[in-house]
Design a protein around this motif. Structure first.
Motif, PDB file in Angstrom:
ATOM      1  N   ALA A  71       0.833  -1.206   0.000  1.00 23.51           N
ATOM      2  CA  ALA A  71       0.000   0.000   0.000  1.00 23.51           C
ATOM      3  C   ALA A  71       0.863   1.249   0.000  1.00 23.51           C
ATOM      4  CB  ALA A  71      -0.921  -0.001   1.214  1.00 23.51           C
ATOM      5  N   LEU A  72       2.132   1.075   0.379  1.00 23.00           N
ATOM      6  CA  LEU A  72       3.042   2.226   0.408  1.00 23.00           C
ATOM      7  C   LEU A  72       3.568   2.579  -0.998  1.00 23.00           C
ATOM      8  CD1 LEU A  72       4.169   3.999   2.731  1.00 23.00           C
ATOM      9  CD2 LEU A  72       6.271   2.688   2.570  1.00 23.00           C
ATOM     10  N   ASN A  73       3.244   1.721  -1.983  1.00 19.18           N
ATOM     11  CA  ASN A  73       3.740   1.941  -3.352  1.00 19.18           C
ATOM     12  C   ASN A  73       3.591   3.370  -3.821  1.00 19.18           C
ATOM     13  OD1 ASN A  73       4.467  -0.645  -3.869  1.00 19.18           O
ATOM     14  ND2 ASN A  73       2.514  -1.256  -4.777  1.00 19.18           N
ATOM     15  N   LEU A  92      -2.289   9.236   2.042  1.00 21.63           N
ATOM     16  CA  LEU A  92      -3.259   8.142   2.125  1.00 21.63           C
ATOM     17  C   LEU A  92      -2.544   6.798   2.006  1.00 21.63           C
ATOM     18  CD1 LEU A  92      -6.213   7.168   2.218  1.00 21.63           C
ATOM     19  CD2 LEU A  92      -6.236   7.270  -0.276  1.00 21.63           C
ATOM     20  N   SER A  93      -1.559   6.757   1.123  1.00 24.20           N
ATOM     21  CA  SER A  93      -0.784   5.546   0.913  1.00 24.20           C
ATOM     22  C   SER A  93      -0.081   5.112   2.208  1.00 24.20           C
ATOM     23  CB  SER A  93       0.212   5.843  -0.213  1.00 24.20           C
ATOM     24  OG  SER A  93       1.183   4.883  -0.312  1.00 24.20           O
ATOM     25  N   GLY A  94       0.543   6.080   2.886  1.00 21.61           N
ATOM     26  CA  GLY A  94       1.219   5.770   4.149  1.00 21.61           C
ATOM     27  C   GLY A  94       0.239   5.346   5.227  1.00 21.61           C
ATOM     28  N   LEU A  95      -0.887   6.043   5.276  1.00 20.26           N
ATOM     29  CA  LEU A  95      -1.909   5.709   6.280  1.00 20.26           C
ATOM     30  C   LEU A  95      -2.406   4.277   6.098  1.00 20.26           C
ATOM     31  CD1 LEU A  95      -4.153   6.329   8.390  1.00 20.26           C
ATOM     32  CD2 LEU A  95      -5.534   7.182   6.504  1.00 20.26           C
ATOM     33  N   LEU A  96      -2.664   3.928   4.845  1.00 21.41           N
ATOM     34  CA  LEU A  96      -3.164   2.588   4.546  1.00 21.41           C
ATOM     35  C   LEU A  96      -2.133   1.532   4.958  1.00 21.41           C
ATOM     36  CD1 LEU A  96      -5.777   1.679   3.377  1.00 21.41           C
ATOM     37  CD2 LEU A  96      -4.785   1.753   1.093  1.00 21.41           C
ATOM     38  N   VAL A 147       6.631   8.508  10.943  1.00 21.94           N
ATOM     39  CA  VAL A 147       7.511   9.678  10.835  1.00 21.94           C
ATOM     40  C   VAL A 147       7.423  10.265   9.420  1.00 21.94           C
ATOM     41  CG1 VAL A 147       9.931  10.402  10.815  1.00 21.94           C
ATOM     42  CG2 VAL A 147       9.074   8.948  12.660  1.00 21.94           C
ATOM     43  N   TYR A 148       7.407   9.367   8.439  1.00 22.52           N
ATOM     44  CA  TYR A 148       7.302   9.795   7.037  1.00 22.52           C
ATOM     45  C   TYR A 148       6.008  10.585   6.827  1.00 22.52           C
ATOM     46  CZ  TYR A 148       6.735   8.952   1.948  1.00 22.52           C
ATOM     47  OH  TYR A 148       6.534   9.072   0.608  1.00 22.52           O
ATOM     48  N   LEU A 149       4.917  10.085   7.409  1.00 20.47           N
ATOM     49  CA  LEU A 149       3.635  10.790   7.290  1.00 20.47           C
ATOM     50  C   LEU A 149       3.722  12.184   7.912  1.00 20.47           C
ATOM     51  CD1 LEU A 149       0.912   8.082   8.084  1.00 20.47           C
ATOM     52  CD2 LEU A 149       1.218   9.353   5.965  1.00 20.47           C
ATOM     53  N   TRP A 150       4.388  12.229   9.048  1.00 19.79           N
ATOM     54  CA  TRP A 150       4.550  13.517   9.727  1.00 19.79           C
ATOM     55  C   TRP A 150       5.324  14.486   8.819  1.00 19.79           C
ATOM     56  CZ3 TRP A 150       9.104  14.750  13.255  1.00 19.79           C
ATOM     57  CH2 TRP A 150       8.963  16.028  13.818  1.00 19.79           C
ATOM     58  N   PHE A 151       6.435  14.012   8.231  1.00 17.72           N
ATOM     59  CA  PHE A 151       7.238  14.857   7.337  1.00 17.72           C
ATOM     60  C   PHE A 151       6.413  15.316   6.133  1.00 17.72           C
ATOM     61  CE2 PHE A 151      11.648  12.985   8.591  1.00 17.72           C
ATOM     62  CZ  PHE A 151      11.479  13.519   9.853  1.00 17.72           C
ATOM     63  N   LEU A 152       5.540  14.420   5.646  1.00 19.07           N
ATOM     64  CA  LEU A 152       4.734  14.766   4.478  1.00 19.07           C
ATOM     65  C   LEU A 152       3.705  15.830   4.819  1.00 19.07           C
ATOM     66  CD1 LEU A 152       3.827  11.332   2.808  1.00 19.07           C
ATOM     67  CD2 LEU A 152       5.110  13.185   1.750  1.00 19.07           C
ATOM     68  N   MET A 153       3.141  15.716   6.023  1.00 17.82           N
ATOM     69  CA  MET A 153       1.970  16.535   6.329  1.00 17.82           C
ATOM     70  C   MET A 153       2.305  17.787   7.123  1.00 17.82           C
ATOM     71  SD  MET A 153      -0.555  13.346   6.985  1.00 17.82           S
ATOM     72  CE  MET A 153      -2.115  14.170   6.936  1.00 17.82           C
ATOM     73  N   GLU A 154       3.498  17.861   7.660  1.00 18.58           N
ATOM     74  CA  GLU A 154       3.915  19.053   8.402  1.00 18.58           C
ATOM     75  C   GLU A 154       4.790  19.886   7.464  1.00 18.58           C
ATOM     76  OE1 GLU A 154       3.527  20.466  11.618  1.00 18.58           O
ATOM     77  OE2 GLU A 154       4.662  21.990  10.507  1.00 18.58           O
ATOM     78  N   ALA A 211      -4.050  -2.953  -5.187  1.00 12.98           N
ATOM     79  CA  ALA A 211      -5.470  -3.280  -5.370  1.00 12.98           C
ATOM     80  C   ALA A 211      -6.295  -2.703  -4.216  1.00 12.98           C
ATOM     81  CB  ALA A 211      -5.664  -4.790  -5.467  1.00 12.98           C
ATOM     82  N   VAL A 212      -5.792  -2.891  -2.984  1.00 17.60           N
ATOM     83  CA  VAL A 212      -6.506  -2.337  -1.828  1.00 17.60           C
ATOM     84  C   VAL A 212      -6.532  -0.812  -1.920  1.00 17.60           C
ATOM     85  CG1 VAL A 212      -6.478  -2.100   0.688  1.00 17.60           C
ATOM     86  CG2 VAL A 212      -5.917  -4.298  -0.355  1.00 17.60           C
ATOM     87  N   PHE A 213      -5.394  -0.235  -2.288  1.00 15.87           N
ATOM     88  CA  PHE A 213      -5.295   1.223  -2.390  1.00 15.87           C
ATOM     89  C   PHE A 213      -6.305   1.767  -3.408  1.00 15.87           C
ATOM     90  CE2 PHE A 213      -3.662   5.167  -4.125  1.00 15.87           C
ATOM     91  CZ  PHE A 213      -3.321   5.871  -2.979  1.00 15.87           C
ATOM     92  N   LEU A 214      -6.380   1.112  -4.572  1.00 12.93           N
ATOM     93  CA  LEU A 214      -7.313   1.560  -5.618  1.00 12.93           C
ATOM     94  C   LEU A 214      -8.756   1.508  -5.128  1.00 12.93           C
ATOM     95  CD1 LEU A 214      -5.858   0.119  -8.941  1.00 12.93           C
ATOM     96  CD2 LEU A 214      -6.697   2.445  -8.591  1.00 12.93           C
ATOM     97  N   LEU A 215      -9.112   0.400  -4.496  1.00 13.70           N
ATOM     98  CA  LEU A 215     -10.491   0.253  -4.012  1.00 13.70           C
ATOM     99  C   LEU A 215     -10.836   1.330  -2.985  1.00 13.70           C
ATOM    100  CD1 LEU A 215     -11.427  -3.499  -3.471  1.00 13.70           C
ATOM    101  CD2 LEU A 215     -12.364  -1.865  -5.097  1.00 13.70           C
ATOM    102  N   ILE A 216      -9.908   1.552  -2.045  1.00 15.44           N
ATOM    103  CA  ILE A 216     -10.163   2.550  -0.994  1.00 15.44           C
ATOM    104  C   ILE A 216     -10.276   3.944  -1.617  1.00 15.44           C
ATOM    105  CG2 ILE A 216      -9.193   3.653   1.074  1.00 15.44           C
ATOM    106  CD1 ILE A 216      -9.625   0.964   1.975  1.00 15.44           C
ATOM    107  N   THR A 217      -9.390   4.248  -2.563  1.00 16.67           N
ATOM    108  CA  THR A 217      -9.425   5.572  -3.202  1.00 16.67           C
ATOM    109  C   THR A 217     -10.738   5.758  -3.957  1.00 16.67           C
ATOM    110  OG1 THR A 217      -7.042   5.406  -3.443  1.00 16.67           O
ATOM    111  CG2 THR A 217      -8.128   7.122  -4.724  1.00 16.67           C
ATOM    112  N   LEU A 218     -11.102   4.739  -4.751  1.00 14.88           N
ATOM    113  CA  LEU A 218     -12.360   4.850  -5.513  1.00 14.88           C
ATOM    114  C   LEU A 218     -13.536   5.059  -4.569  1.00 14.88           C
ATOM    115  CD1 LEU A 218     -11.792   2.084  -8.217  1.00 14.88           C
ATOM    116  CD2 LEU A 218     -12.252   4.502  -8.672  1.00 14.88           C
ATOM    117  N   ALA A 219     -13.571   4.282  -3.495  1.00 16.61           N
ATOM    118  CA  ALA A 219     -14.696   4.376  -2.560  1.00 16.61           C
ATOM    119  C   ALA A 219     -14.703   5.738  -1.870  1.00 16.61           C
ATOM    120  CB  ALA A 219     -14.603   3.260  -1.524  1.00 16.61           C
TER     121      ALA A 219
END
Lengths: 414, 243
Positions: A71-73, A92-96, A147-154, A211-219
């Motif tokens: 999911a981190l792809n 979203l990718s990191g969160l997933l 930590v990566y998510l924090w760097f991305l979002m801060e 596949a999981v990422f695509l489904l979650i994004t579409l939904a």
């Protein structure tokens, strides 16, 4: 190049949102109930026994763990390979990735004979065990991605995001190698003991995670009624097709190598031809429904433009993945170990015979509980934190899209 | 002199003595559980078994004796009941020749169960006996996946009426201990070997594989023996003749 993506939390006040949350809470509750039943009565209320020691919970758990790293792809493509159009989806990718891993680990821990001894697993280590290594790989992955998510979002830390993204990418490759090695390092069983299981698991993680990422994004975009353009979607679906093909390649090499060795003809005949449910799951579940059909759907010139088709293909990849893990994990144990080559073997301990296995409701509920936990974390996080881009319309993700679309290169050059 | 020693203890002496006693009672079992007792094992010993399948009869005496000795009782659920030792029937499809032999934990020199155990609960004692530390086993069952001999059982339900020397807890993994409680008491045989002798078969020998003068070493030197799955290079402490 691109404008700073605008991320915003969901409104999350609709009946649909609360309904979804309710369903996920019920799923988690059922999982916990299963765990309590199992620790009260012992594992004899499951389908697992002294022959099939890992069952359906492990299929769910390993699926989630493998999908977590995959999911981190999208984040990796943005941060490591510098594809800016994926940048808005990196959080979203990191969160997933974190959520799926949490769900998978919860199942694994609750299926232990002594889940109450988790602290023992955290304080006593045997560093020759790939399991012990995995404890560090999983917790380390979670910490690095957070930590990566924090760097991305801060905003102030954005400059460090590429470095953290690179570390997370390298770590997830090692992590999935470790997961494949759980089986690859088992010298005693004919279906395992193969180095190729490590790269196979990496390819599987790419495919299942996307596949999981695509489904979650579409939904998420459909239900929140935010714009989602075809540009990013079509690139991702092409990528999914390539990952599915990569899994097929490794599966083919694995079986061809085994088929070349006469001593492994028995286990191959079992998994591919005569083993009852396992060949059925392999050919129908994994190969036809989980690989060939999604490939046809994802690359069909007309069908693949439909979001329903992309969603169907993603769901099929997930079902195929579960079938594949069922065959690897349970089929690999069901085939009797060849302790006395060339001799017919029998005993009261079920030597020399195929071990039957019927999963029970308890095991299924434990698995569903883990899936519920993973999705619950995602649904709650996107409600309270700014994970989702306000718009993924084509001109938002790529300002040059309008001019480029004229030359007909809208889809990725993959 | 005697008067002096029998003098009543001062309060300080009493408290110090009591504390020391409590400490040793608390700590000693832990210390001795993990360390082979002095009576049990001298340095350089490797305990093992030699099983002659040509002498192994149709009986189940070794299995019954082992399970009796260690309190391993079934719940009439063959798929989940523990078996520390089992009789395996072998038949050569080419010739029709059949025979049988008991299989238990093979007490490998390089045990795969010990390698894969995440917490180090599966361990090998200095005298070659492979055991599960019941305090640190988390019940992940990875050792059962790794064991080439299917020698281990998982305890699938609550057990009662256990043997004091063989604690067994729901949710953990167990296997043959080579009657470690006997060895640590200084005895030099196991329940299975004893039963096999009583039965008159004499198909099993227990002894020190590192002592060239022991019965097991002499028999191996004279008539040889093989390991099950010798190809894996695990150097098991259980050897067979007539496979």
């Amino acid at each position: 190049m691109t404008a700073k993506p605008q991320l915003r939390a969901l409104e999350g006040r609709s009946g649909g949102y609360y309904g979804l949350l309710g369903i996920l809470v019920v799923a988690i509750g059922l999982g916990l109930l299963a765990a309590v039943l199992k620790s009260t009565h012992g594992h004899h209320i499951t389908g697992m026994d002294n022959q099939i020691v890992w069952g359906l919970p492990h299929v769910f758990a390993i699926f989630l763990i493998v999908a977590a790293s995959g999911a981190l792809n999208v984040a990796s493509i943005a941060s490591v390979f510098g594809r800016t159009i994926y940048k808005p989806l990196a959080p979203l990718s990191g969160l997933l990735a974190v959520a799926l891993l949490a769900g998978g680990l919860a199942i694994l821990v609750l299926d232990l004979g002594r889940p109450d001894r988790l602290v023992v697993a955290m304080t006593h280590y045997n560093f020759k065990s790939i399991f012990a290594w995995n404890i560090f790989l999983y917790t380390g992955f979670m910490a690095i991605v957070l930590v990566y998510l924090w760097f991305l979002m801060e905003r102030r830390m954005n400059g460090y995001a590429p470095a953290a993204g690179m570390l997370a990418f390298v770590w997830r490759l090692i992590l999935t190698t470790g997961t494949g090695a759980i089986f690859g390092f088992l010298v005693a069983r004919e279906a395992y003991d193969a180095a190729i299981l490590a790269p196979l698991f990496i390819a599987m993680s790419f495919a299942f995670g996307l596949a999981v990422f695509l489904l979650i994004t579409l939904a998420a975009y459909r239900w929140s009624e935010r714009p989602l353009g075809d540009l990013i979607l079509h690139r991702l679906k092409n990528l999914l097709g390539i990952f599915v093909a990569a899994v097929l390649y490794f599966v083919a090499v694995y079986h061809l190598t085994n088929l070349y060795a006469t001593r492994l003809h028995g286990v191959e005949a079992f998994l591919l031809l005569g083993g009852g449910v396992y060949p059925l799951l392999f050919w129908v579940g994994q190969i036809v429904l989980g690989s060939l059909l999604p490939l046809a759907l994802l690359f069909h010139p007309v069908w693949s433009r439909s979001r329903k088709v992309i969603a169907t293909a993603s769901a099929l990849v997930i079902l195929g993945g579960l079938a594949q893990l069922y065959v690897i994990i349970i089929g690999g144990q069901a085939y009797p170990m060849d302790m006395f080559p060339g001799l017919e073997v029998s005993s009261s301990f079920h030597d020399g015979v195929v071990a039957p296995y019927t999963p029970t409701l308890v095991e299924f509920l434990l698995g569903i509980g883990g899936v519920g936990l993973a999705l619950f974390l995602v649904v709650v996080a996107i409600r309270f934190l700014h994970f989702l881009p306000v718009s993924l319309a084509d001109h938002k993700v790529d300002p040059h899209h309008a001019t480029r679309a004229d030359t007909g290169t809208a889809s990725a050059g993959t | 002199m005697s008067q002096k020693t029998s003098a009543p203890l001062s309060r300080r002496q009493f408290i110090t003595g009591a504390a020391a006693a409590v400490a040793s009672v608390t700590v000693a079992p832990g210390v001795f559980l993990m360390r082979p007792a002095e009576a049990g094992t001298a340095e350089g010993v490797r305990w093992g078994l030699l099983i002659d399948s040509n002498r192994c009869g149709d009986c189940n005496a070794c299995v019954t004796a082992c399970h009796e000795e260690n309190g391993v009782r079934g719940m009439d659920r063959p798929r989940t009941d523990a078996q520390w030792i089992r009789k395996v029937e072998l038949r050569d499809p080419e010739t029709g020749y059949s025979h049988s032999l008991p299989v238990m934990c093979q007490h490998c020199e390089h045990p795969p169960c010990e390698d894969v155990c995440p917490t180090g609960a599966s361990f090998r004692r200095a005298d070659g006996i492979v055991l599960v530390n019941k305090h640190t086993c988390i019940g992940c069952r990875y050792c059962m996946m790794a064991c080439p001999y299917k020698a281990r059982s998982f305890i699938h339900e609550t057990l009662t009426d256990q043997a004091a020397h063989a604690p067994r807890g729901k949710g953990t993994v167990e296997s043959c201990t080579l009657c470690v409680h006997r060895i640590d008491r200084g005895e030099r045989t196991t329940a299975c070997v004893e039963a096999c002798h009583e039965q008159g078969n004499g198909a099993m020998i227990f002894g020190d594989l590192n002592d060239p003068d022991s019965a097991i070493s002499r028999e191996l030197a004279e008539h040889g023996g093989t390991a099950i799955r010798a190809d894996l290079g695990l150097n098991p402490g259980v050897r067979y003749q007539g496979i």
